[in-house]
Design a protein around this motif. Structure first.
Motif, mmCIF file in Angstrom:
data_model
loop_
_atom_site.group_PDB
_atom_site.id
_atom_site.type_symbol
_atom_site.label_atom_id
_atom_site.label_comp_id
_atom_site.label_asym_id
_atom_site.label_seq_id
_atom_site.Cartn_x
_atom_site.Cartn_y
_atom_site.Cartn_z
ATOM 1 N N ILE A 105 49.893 20.595 -0.133
ATOM 2 C CA ILE A 105 51.065 20.595 0.815
ATOM 3 C C ILE A 105 50.970 19.409 1.552
ATOM 4 C CG2 ILE A 105 51.418 21.859 3.075
ATOM 5 C CD1 ILE A 105 50.032 24.557 2.117
ATOM 6 N N ASN A 106 52.251 18.897 1.718
ATOM 7 C CA ASN A 106 52.577 17.866 2.736
ATOM 8 C C ASN A 106 53.160 18.112 3.908
ATOM 9 O OD1 ASN A 106 53.533 15.584 3.873
ATOM 10 N ND2 ASN A 106 54.190 14.625 1.818
ATOM 11 N N THR A 107 52.567 17.977 5.035
ATOM 12 C CA THR A 107 52.799 18.377 6.177
ATOM 13 C C THR A 107 54.006 17.595 7.071
ATOM 14 O OG1 THR A 107 51.016 17.420 7.365
ATOM 15 C CG2 THR A 107 50.927 19.563 6.637
ATOM 16 N N ASN A 108 54.205 16.201 6.252
ATOM 17 C CA ASN A 108 55.230 15.339 7.006
ATOM 18 C C ASN A 108 56.053 14.814 5.644
ATOM 19 O OD1 ASN A 108 56.364 13.933 8.729
ATOM 20 N ND2 ASN A 108 55.112 12.147 8.554
ATOM 21 N N ASP A 109 57.123 15.718 5.354
ATOM 22 C CA ASP A 109 58.064 15.400 4.398
ATOM 23 C C ASP A 109 59.369 15.690 4.694
ATOM 24 O OD1 ASP A 109 57.639 17.977 3.996
ATOM 25 O OD2 ASP A 109 57.075 17.716 1.644
ATOM 26 N N MET A 110 60.404 15.821 3.587
ATOM 27 C CA MET A 110 61.574 16.283 3.741
ATOM 28 C C MET A 110 61.874 17.856 4.136
ATOM 29 S SD MET A 110 63.434 16.566 0.041
ATOM 30 C CE MET A 110 62.652 14.969 -0.402
ATOM 31 N N TRP A 111 60.895 18.478 3.926
ATOM 32 C CA TRP A 111 61.001 19.999 4.206
ATOM 33 C C TRP A 111 60.514 20.290 5.360
ATOM 34 C CZ3 TRP A 111 63.471 21.840 0.259
ATOM 35 C CH2 TRP A 111 63.376 21.300 -1.235
ATOM 36 N N GLU A 112 61.315 20.296 6.644
ATOM 37 C CA GLU A 112 61.062 20.427 7.894
ATOM 38 C C GLU A 112 60.235 21.734 8.015
ATOM 39 O OE1 GLU A 112 63.847 19.578 7.019
ATOM 40 O OE2 GLU A 112 64.720 17.807 8.157
ATOM 41 N N ALA A 113 59.193 21.939 8.686
ATOM 42 C CA ALA A 113 58.546 22.975 8.933
ATOM 43 C C ALA A 113 59.053 23.833 9.900
ATOM 44 C CB ALA A 113 57.105 22.998 9.405
ATOM 45 N N TYR A 152 62.302 24.840 9.471
ATOM 46 C CA TYR A 152 63.093 25.508 8.606
ATOM 47 C C TYR A 152 62.338 26.134 7.353
ATOM 48 C CZ TYR A 152 66.696 23.297 11.343
ATOM 49 O OH TYR A 152 67.380 22.853 12.155
ATOM 50 N N PHE A 153 61.261 25.589 6.830
ATOM 51 C CA PHE A 153 60.641 26.009 5.663
ATOM 52 C C PHE A 153 59.170 26.224 5.869
ATOM 53 C CE2 PHE A 153 64.396 23.139 4.529
ATOM 54 C CZ PHE A 153 64.724 23.683 3.602
ATOM 55 N N GLN A 154 58.772 27.480 5.360
ATOM 56 C CA GLN A 154 57.553 27.655 5.135
ATOM 57 C C GLN A 154 56.958 27.029 4.100
ATOM 58 O OE1 GLN A 154 56.953 31.999 4.301
ATOM 59 N NE2 GLN A 154 59.128 32.547 5.801
ATOM 60 N N LYS A 155 55.562 26.642 4.298
ATOM 61 C CA LYS A 155 54.881 25.839 3.349
ATOM 62 C C LYS A 155 53.655 26.346 2.691
ATOM 63 C CE LYS A 155 56.717 21.429 4.913
ATOM 64 N NZ LYS A 155 56.582 19.930 4.989
ATOM 65 N N LYS A 156 53.573 26.450 1.317
ATOM 66 C CA LYS A 156 52.609 27.133 0.757
ATOM 67 C C LYS A 156 52.100 26.312 -0.783
ATOM 68 C CE LYS A 156 52.661 31.856 2.521
ATOM 69 N NZ LYS A 156 52.694 33.317 2.281
ATOM 70 N N LEU A 157 51.200 26.646 -1.187
ATOM 71 C CA LEU A 157 50.776 25.977 -2.533
ATOM 72 C C LEU A 157 50.899 26.984 -3.558
ATOM 73 C CD1 LEU A 157 49.432 23.055 -3.284
ATOM 74 C CD2 LEU A 157 47.290 24.409 -3.266
ATOM 75 N N GLN A 158 51.356 26.491 -4.846
ATOM 76 C CA GLN A 158 51.382 27.281 -6.092
ATOM 77 C C GLN A 158 50.025 27.577 -6.531
ATOM 78 O OE1 GLN A 158 53.858 25.433 -9.116
ATOM 79 N NE2 GLN A 158 55.315 24.472 -7.294
ATOM 80 N N VAL A 159 49.773 28.862 -6.929
ATOM 81 C CA VAL A 159 48.458 29.357 -7.186
ATOM 82 C C VAL A 159 48.545 30.118 -8.353
ATOM 83 C CG1 VAL A 159 46.622 30.820 -6.792
ATOM 84 C CG2 VAL A 159 47.871 29.720 -4.712
ATOM 85 N N GLY A 160 47.906 29.299 -9.737
ATOM 86 C CA GLY A 160 47.933 29.939 -10.882
ATOM 87 C C GLY A 160 47.662 28.883 -12.112
ATOM 88 N N VAL A 161 47.361 29.513 -13.288
ATOM 89 C CA VAL A 161 46.953 28.373 -14.176
ATOM 90 C C VAL A 161 48.104 28.142 -14.966
ATOM 91 C CG1 VAL A 161 44.677 29.214 -14.477
ATOM 92 C CG2 VAL A 161 46.519 30.360 -15.857
ATOM 93 N N ASP A 162 49.255 28.955 -14.984
ATOM 94 C CA ASP A 162 50.465 28.323 -15.634
ATOM 95 C C ASP A 162 51.854 28.777 -14.795
ATOM 96 O OD1 ASP A 162 50.856 31.066 -15.899
ATOM 97 O OD2 ASP A 162 50.662 31.026 -18.300
ATOM 98 N N LEU A 163 52.738 28.413 -15.259
ATOM 99 C CA LEU A 163 53.815 28.856 -14.147
ATOM 100 C C LEU A 163 54.444 29.958 -14.223
ATOM 101 C CD1 LEU A 163 56.464 27.685 -12.766
ATOM 102 C CD2 LEU A 163 57.766 27.605 -15.138
ATOM 103 N N GLY A 164 53.993 30.799 -15.144
ATOM 104 C CA GLY A 164 54.185 32.386 -15.129
ATOM 105 C C GLY A 164 53.186 32.686 -14.063
ATOM 106 N N GLU A 165 51.876 32.534 -14.128
ATOM 107 C CA GLU A 165 51.020 33.010 -12.827
ATOM 108 C C GLU A 165 51.505 32.737 -11.578
ATOM 109 O OE1 GLU A 165 46.276 32.927 -12.020
ATOM 110 O OE2 GLU A 165 47.179 32.909 -14.247
ATOM 111 N N ARG A 166 51.843 31.404 -11.545
ATOM 112 C CA ARG A 166 52.449 30.623 -10.193
ATOM 113 C C ARG A 166 53.591 31.662 -9.567
ATOM 114 N NH1 ARG A 166 51.082 24.256 -9.829
ATOM 115 N NH2 ARG A 166 49.042 24.539 -10.557
ATOM 116 N N MET A 167 54.348 31.980 -10.277
ATOM 117 C CA MET A 167 55.727 32.530 -9.983
ATOM 118 C C MET A 167 55.140 34.133 -9.492
ATOM 119 S SD MET A 167 58.964 31.274 -12.209
ATOM 120 C CE MET A 167 58.445 31.474 -13.631
ATOM 121 N N TYR A 168 54.400 34.622 -10.456
ATOM 122 C CA TYR A 168 54.009 36.000 -10.279
ATOM 123 C C TYR A 168 53.506 36.156 -8.779
ATOM 124 C CZ TYR A 168 51.176 40.192 -10.268
ATOM 125 O OH TYR A 168 50.470 41.440 -9.862
#
Length: 200
Positions: free
Chosen positions: A61-69, A71-87
């Motif tokens: 998570i980058n706390t100081n980037d274009m995604w202003e906090a 307006y945007f909640q910030k989280k990390l993707q969690v999972g071993v592949d894209l499917g698990e991350r989206m789930y």
């Protein structure tokens, strides 16, 4: 809290680690530049909607980037592949109380806020809304709950993802939006005037 949520999956914009297939033709620096432009476009489109917004980073998570906090909640993707991350991202949103959730990628210059609004509104009468990508995947996925197996047994990053997903949705009511092209290779940008700087 809004009852509708946009999930934005993004890779941390690092040289040599984004748009690698595109970089093979135009170089790492140009590929990174294009990816940042795509992120900026995705941000603009998301901000044009009235829904809650959540950015999910691939690495950290980058706390100081274009995604202003603010307006945007910030989280990390969690999972071993894209499917698990989206789930996990969808389930987290539903646990938080959201009723309709739409996930979008961050590599579509053709994405418009109306695509997201259409997905949200069409979930009134459909279980699933999908934005099909020209490469056989999808650029948008909206739902009110996670169907069983929708993220399982997929060859992520291949041209079979959408076809296999629709098989899993055979018993549900779904709607397909307009097909769009996401940006992965030089072929994807060569006919888009926005990217003339890199193709001429």
């Amino acid at each position: 809290m809004n009852k509708n949520l946009i999930l934005i999956f993004t890779r941390n914009p690092e040289l040599g680690k984004v748009k690698t297939r595109l970089a093979a033709t135009i170089g790492n620096e140009n590929a990174l530049e294009i990816y940042i432009q795509l992120l900026e476009h995705t941000k603009k489109v998301a901000l044009e909607t009235p829904y809650d917004k959540q950015v999910l980073y691939s690495e950290e998570i980058n706390t100081n980037d274009m995604w202003e906090a603010n307006y945007f909640q910030k989280k990390l993707q969690v999972g071993v592949d894209l499917g698990e991350r989206m789930y996990n991202a969808f389930q987290g949103g539903f646990i938080d109380g959201y009723e309709k959730i739409v996930i979008i990628g961050s590599d579509l210059i053709a994405l418009e806020s109306s695509d997201i609004s259409s997905a949200i509104s069409n979930l009134d009468d459909n279980d699933i809304v999908i934005g099909p990508a020209e490469d056989g995947g999808y650029y948008l996925l909206g739902m009110k709950k996670v169907p069983e197996n929708i993220f399982s047994n997929k060859e992520w990053g291949t041209d079979t993802v959408l076809k296999d997903t629709l098989v899993d949705l055979a018993s549900l009511k779904y709607l397909l939006l307009e097909e769009k092209n996401d940006i992965d290779t030089f072929e994807d940008i060569k006919n888009i005037p926005f990217f003339n700087k890199y193709t001429i």
